[in-house]
Scaffold this motif. Structure first.
Motif, mmCIF file in Angstrom:
data_model
loop_
_atom_site.group_PDB
_atom_site.id
_atom_site.type_symbol
_atom_site.label_atom_id
_atom_site.label_comp_id
_atom_site.label_asym_id
_atom_site.label_seq_id
_atom_site.Cartn_x
_atom_site.Cartn_y
_atom_site.Cartn_z
ATOM 1 N N LEU A 14 44.014 47.070 40.914
ATOM 2 C CA LEU A 14 43.027 46.738 42.035
ATOM 3 C C LEU A 14 43.693 47.410 43.132
ATOM 4 N N GLN A 15 45.174 47.371 43.342
ATOM 5 C CA GLN A 15 45.401 47.934 44.497
ATOM 6 C C GLN A 15 45.273 49.339 44.762
ATOM 7 N N GLN A 16 45.619 50.083 43.792
ATOM 8 C CA GLN A 16 45.227 51.409 43.539
ATOM 9 C C GLN A 16 43.862 51.833 43.952
ATOM 10 N N MET A 17 42.912 50.843 43.542
ATOM 11 C CA MET A 17 41.363 51.201 43.850
ATOM 12 C C MET A 17 41.059 50.966 45.152
ATOM 13 N N GLY A 18 42.053 50.251 45.979
ATOM 14 C CA GLY A 18 41.696 49.809 47.338
ATOM 15 C C GLY A 18 41.068 48.587 47.568
ATOM 16 N N VAL A 19 41.176 47.652 46.560
ATOM 17 C CA VAL A 19 40.801 46.299 46.793
ATOM 18 C C VAL A 19 41.557 45.502 48.097
ATOM 19 N N ASP A 20 40.802 45.110 49.117
ATOM 20 C CA ASP A 20 41.453 44.208 50.221
ATOM 21 C C ASP A 20 42.220 43.125 50.259
ATOM 22 N N SER A 71 54.152 39.494 45.973
ATOM 23 C CA SER A 71 54.174 40.249 45.109
ATOM 24 C C SER A 71 53.387 41.816 45.320
ATOM 25 N N LEU A 72 52.515 41.770 46.676
ATOM 26 C CA LEU A 72 51.960 43.100 46.866
ATOM 27 C C LEU A 72 52.941 44.164 47.043
ATOM 28 N N LYS A 73 54.097 43.661 47.258
ATOM 29 C CA LYS A 73 55.181 44.866 47.459
ATOM 30 C C LYS A 73 55.054 45.792 46.118
ATOM 31 N N ILE A 131 35.907 51.584 35.819
ATOM 32 C CA ILE A 131 35.092 52.540 36.456
ATOM 33 C C ILE A 131 34.205 51.844 37.586
ATOM 34 N N LEU A 132 33.405 50.589 37.103
ATOM 35 C CA LEU A 132 32.606 49.920 37.654
ATOM 36 C C LEU A 132 33.349 49.441 39.077
ATOM 37 N N VAL A 133 34.539 48.872 38.896
ATOM 38 C CA VAL A 133 35.202 48.148 39.773
ATOM 39 C C VAL A 133 35.579 49.208 41.090
ATOM 40 N N ASP A 134 36.145 50.448 40.518
ATOM 41 C CA ASP A 134 36.395 51.641 41.362
ATOM 42 C C ASP A 134 35.261 51.879 42.230
ATOM 43 N N THR A 135 34.017 52.031 41.492
ATOM 44 C CA THR A 135 32.946 52.202 42.334
ATOM 45 C C THR A 135 32.337 51.384 43.214
ATOM 46 N N ILE A 136 32.564 50.038 42.847
ATOM 47 C CA ILE A 136 32.288 49.080 43.833
ATOM 48 C C ILE A 136 32.998 49.053 45.073
ATOM 49 N N CYS A 137 34.362 49.457 44.922
ATOM 50 C CA CYS A 137 35.423 49.612 45.901
ATOM 51 C C CYS A 137 34.872 50.668 46.861
ATOM 52 N N TYR A 138 34.596 51.636 46.222
ATOM 53 C CA TYR A 138 34.276 52.909 47.292
ATOM 54 C C TYR A 138 32.839 52.801 47.960
ATOM 55 N N MET A 139 31.986 52.303 47.326
ATOM 56 C CA MET A 139 30.626 51.987 47.970
ATOM 57 C C MET A 139 30.832 50.861 49.090
ATOM 58 N N SER A 140 31.593 49.880 48.856
ATOM 59 C CA SER A 140 31.539 48.768 49.887
ATOM 60 C C SER A 140 32.435 49.287 51.032
ATOM 61 N N GLY A 166 39.932 36.145 39.984
ATOM 62 C CA GLY A 166 40.506 36.231 38.561
ATOM 63 C C GLY A 166 41.574 36.879 38.191
ATOM 64 N N VAL A 167 42.515 37.117 39.293
ATOM 65 C CA VAL A 167 43.808 37.986 39.262
ATOM 66 C C VAL A 167 44.787 37.142 38.699
ATOM 67 N N GLU A 168 45.200 37.738 37.345
ATOM 68 C CA GLU A 168 46.114 36.788 36.532
ATOM 69 C C GLU A 168 47.447 37.395 36.043
ATOM 70 N N THR A 169 47.451 38.947 36.288
ATOM 71 C CA THR A 169 48.692 39.567 36.047
ATOM 72 C C THR A 169 49.008 40.506 36.803
ATOM 73 N N GLN A 170 50.272 40.930 36.829
ATOM 74 C CA GLN A 170 50.836 41.964 37.585
ATOM 75 C C GLN A 170 49.974 43.443 37.457
ATOM 76 N N GLU A 171 49.739 43.665 36.227
ATOM 77 C CA GLU A 171 48.973 44.941 35.725
ATOM 78 C C GLU A 171 47.549 45.158 36.588
ATOM 79 N N GLN A 172 46.792 43.775 36.564
ATOM 80 C CA GLN A 172 45.643 43.689 37.090
ATOM 81 C C GLN A 172 45.652 44.075 38.485
ATOM 82 N N LEU A 173 46.636 43.337 39.224
ATOM 83 C CA LEU A 173 46.997 43.502 40.698
ATOM 84 C C LEU A 173 47.134 44.884 41.047
ATOM 85 N N LEU A 174 48.018 45.553 40.263
ATOM 86 C CA LEU A 174 48.449 47.113 40.676
ATOM 87 C C LEU A 174 47.197 47.802 40.572
#
Length: 641
Positions: free
Chosen positions: A601-607, A638-640, A571-580, A591-599
């Motif tokens: 973060l992508q859904q939250m809109g991380v650039d 792997s961003l695909k 929730i905090l990461v999602d809020t940070i993305c929206y606010m920024s 600190g992205v180390e897994t595909q699950e984390q990447l997916l």
């Protein structure tokens, strides 16, 4: 400086007294010598004159009563007496004697008498010689009186009175000297006490100071009992001075000192103020007894701090060192003992201050701390030498890729590495901390900028337009000198400044918003982008974004790591993305180390994304290869997914 003036006057005074005493004694000695010589001379001269007069009178009487014809003995005595009277009346040596005792009339009369009978003596005219004998009997008592007056008469008494007066003056002078000497000695003693108080007492808290503590530690070295030194630091005390002023800060120090003294006094322990917001306590406690003392001490100070300024979160850090940790041989050298024990307590305090600033902390010294301190000193010295050596090969930069959601765009973060020949791989954080402590932060930052510039104009020359290079700034490097460094280093390729991203930590920027804002605007004017690093780890992240303008924020790896297990983190990461994004700021996740984390973060809109899932830090040439591969595949990394 205050003590020098009394000492100078005291030395001048003592030398003046010595000179005066020498002159007075010399004068008295001269007077005494003159009196003694004159007394001896006059006594001898008058005695000889009386004796020779008596001998002549005796020889004259013998000649008259024996009826003998031989006059040689009489004539001889007559000639001697004649010569004596004549010498006495004419000699310069007897001039003062003649003047002092009015002897001239008497001796002249006696001389005239014997001269009238010269012919009678030579011819032996007994009737006339009988008359001479009568006159001699008249002169002899007067000559005797003259000699007695020389020794006991008014003149002699006057001389003795003069010497007595001289002696009295000397006694008075010596007495006055002793009084003045006593007064000056008292003044010196008083000033010495005052200076000692200034040297051993803290003027604000009236506690003993560092000098006195070292003195107490040196005394403790001679006692074969355990001594424990506690060094106390009031953390965030600077906030009182900054927010309320130094007068309020001094009042707070005084209250803390009074509370500390009230705790230590019943035990007879020495407490002192070392400097600023740092205090010390010297105890003889150990083991459980030490715990029984330190815990109440910390609690009492904790309550005192809460009472003094409840709106400012002050905490206590406490470092403890024991004499049992020292080599027994150090007790033979009190100065080394004192400095070593204090140094050990400082090392323990340093460890205590590394703990969370929001909590009180107590750390007991361990021998490993000294080894760590030696390592830091070696790191500092070697780092200083390396930064002066342009041909060194121990320091290097590696670059960790940052994958962007933008097409044909890639970034990296420049990370410093140091392969030490004896200590091995130096931790980057230790390197940065030591550089800051040693005042080498700016030089190290300049060296990093030069390495980045060299890479951009050698290995990366063909891909510069596709990449950004992020550089972490230390406290001392983020200064006015940074602007001139960037301009000077990139003088021949000013367009490359647009590829730089300076990462600033929240703890740096919060100290002086106005200064940082001005410097950030100046950097942005020359094309440099700015990122807020480790966003979310501090208490004032929102305030920083509110006051300062950033191009990017980097979400700390601690948020990314626990997103899958802690829903609040997501929730905090999602809020940070929206606010920024609402503020027009791009978001980078560390600190992205897994595909699950990447997916997620992508859904939250991380650039943009950085972590071992994509790549570990690479050398300049390996990062170039990574970029070529990534760009050639048209950003299909792997961003695909």
């Amino acid at each position: 400086m205050m003590l020098k003036r009394p000492i100078t006057w005291f030395i001048v005074f003592v030398f003046s007294i010595l000179i005066f005493a020498v002159v007075t004694l010399y004068q008295f000695n001269q007077s005494y010598s003159r009196h003694a010589v004159r007394t001896q001379l006059s006594a001898w001269a008058l005695a000889q004159m009386e004796l020779e007069t008596l001998e002549f009178r005796h020889e004259l009487a013998l000649y008259l009563h024996t009826q003998r014809q031989d006059r040689s003995a009489l004539i001889l005595k007559y000639d001697i007496l004649w010569s004596r009277y004549d010498t006495f009346l004419r000699s310069s040596e007897t001039e003062k004697l003649r003047q002092a005792f009015s002897a001239t009339p008497l001796v002249k009369r006696a001389f005239q008498t014997i001269r009238r009978y010269e012919q009678a003596v030579l011819e032996g005219q007994r009737p006339r010689l009988q008359l001479l004998l009568g006159e001699m009997d008249t002169l002899l008592p007067a000559l005797r009186d003259l000699m007695i007056n020389n020794l006991t008469g008014p003149a002699a008494i006057k001389q003795r009175e003069y010497l007595a007066n001289q002696l009295k003056h000397i006694y008075l002078t010596v007495g006055l000297i002793l009084v003045l000497l006593g007064y000056f000695s008292w003044r010196m003693f008083r000033d010495s006490l005052s200076q000692q108080k200034m040297a051993w007492m803290d003027s604000i808290t009236q506690l003993p100071n560092r000098n006195y503590l070292l003195y107490a530690l040196q005394k403790a070295a001679s006692k074969h009992i355990i001594h424990t030194l506690l060094v106390i630091d009031i953390r965030r005390f600077k906030d009182i001075n900054d927010l309320l002023g130094y007068e309020q800060g001094d009042q707070a120090l005084t209250k803390i000192a009074q509370k500390l003294n009230s705790i230590c006094s019943p035990y007879g322990y020495t407490c002192a103020r070392l400097s600023g917001n740092r205090f010390a306590v010297l105890t003889t406690a150990d083991g459980h007894y030490l715990s029984f003392f330190t815990q109440p001490l910390r609690d009492t100070l904790r309550h005192a701090l809460d009472d003094i300024y409840p709106d400012i979160q002050l905490t206590v850090a406490l470092g403890i060192a024991k004499s049992t940790d020292l080599d027994a041989a150090l007790h033979k050298d009190p100065e080394v003992f004192a400095n070593t024990l204090l140094n050990n307590a400082d090392l323990a305090l340093l460890k205590a201050k590394n703990a969370s600033p929001s909590k009180d902390s107590i750390v007991v010294f361990k021998p490993k701390f000294e080894a760590d301190a030696r390592e830091r000193r070696q790191v500092k010295d070697d780092l200083n030498a390396l930064l002066l050596d342009e041909s060194q090969d121990e320091l290097s930069l590696v670059y960790q890729p940052i994958i962007s959601s933008e097409p044909n765009k890639l970034s990296c973060e420049a990370l410093i590495r140091w392969q030490h020949p004896t200590l091995g791989q130096i931790r980057p954080q230790l390197l940065i901390d030591v550089a800051e402590e040693a005042g080498l932060g700016q030089r190290l930052g300049t060296w990093i900028l030069r390495q980045v510039y060299a890479a951009m104009n050698t290995e990366w020359q063909t891909i510069n337009q596709h990449i950004d290079i992020a550089i972490n700034l230390s406290d001392s490097f983020f200064s006015e000198a940074l602007l001139s460094d960037v301009v000077n280093i990139f003088m021949h390729h000013p367009e490359q400044r647009k590829r730089l991203v300076f990462e600033i930590t929240e703890t740096m920027s919060i100290d002086d918003i106005g200064r940082f804002s001005l410097l950030m605007n100046q950097l942005r004017d020359i094309g440099v982008k700015l990122a807020l690093d480790d966003f979310g780890t501090g208490w004032s992240s929102m305030a920083v974004l509110n006051h300062l303008s950033f191009d990017k924020v980097k979400i700390d790896r601690s948020f990314v790591e626990h997103m899958a297990t802690v829903s609040r983190q997501q929730i905090l990461v999602d809020t940070i993305c929206y606010m920024s994004h609402q503020l027009g700021i791009r978001v980078v996740a560390e600190g992205v180390e897994t595909q699950e984390q990447l997916l997620s973060l992508q859904q939250m809109g991380v650039d943009a994304f950085q972590g071992y899932y994509f790549s570990k830090p690479l050398s300049a040439i390996d990062f170039y290869a990574f970029c070529i591969d990534y760009l050639s595949r048209q950003n299909t990394f792997s961003l695909k997914n």
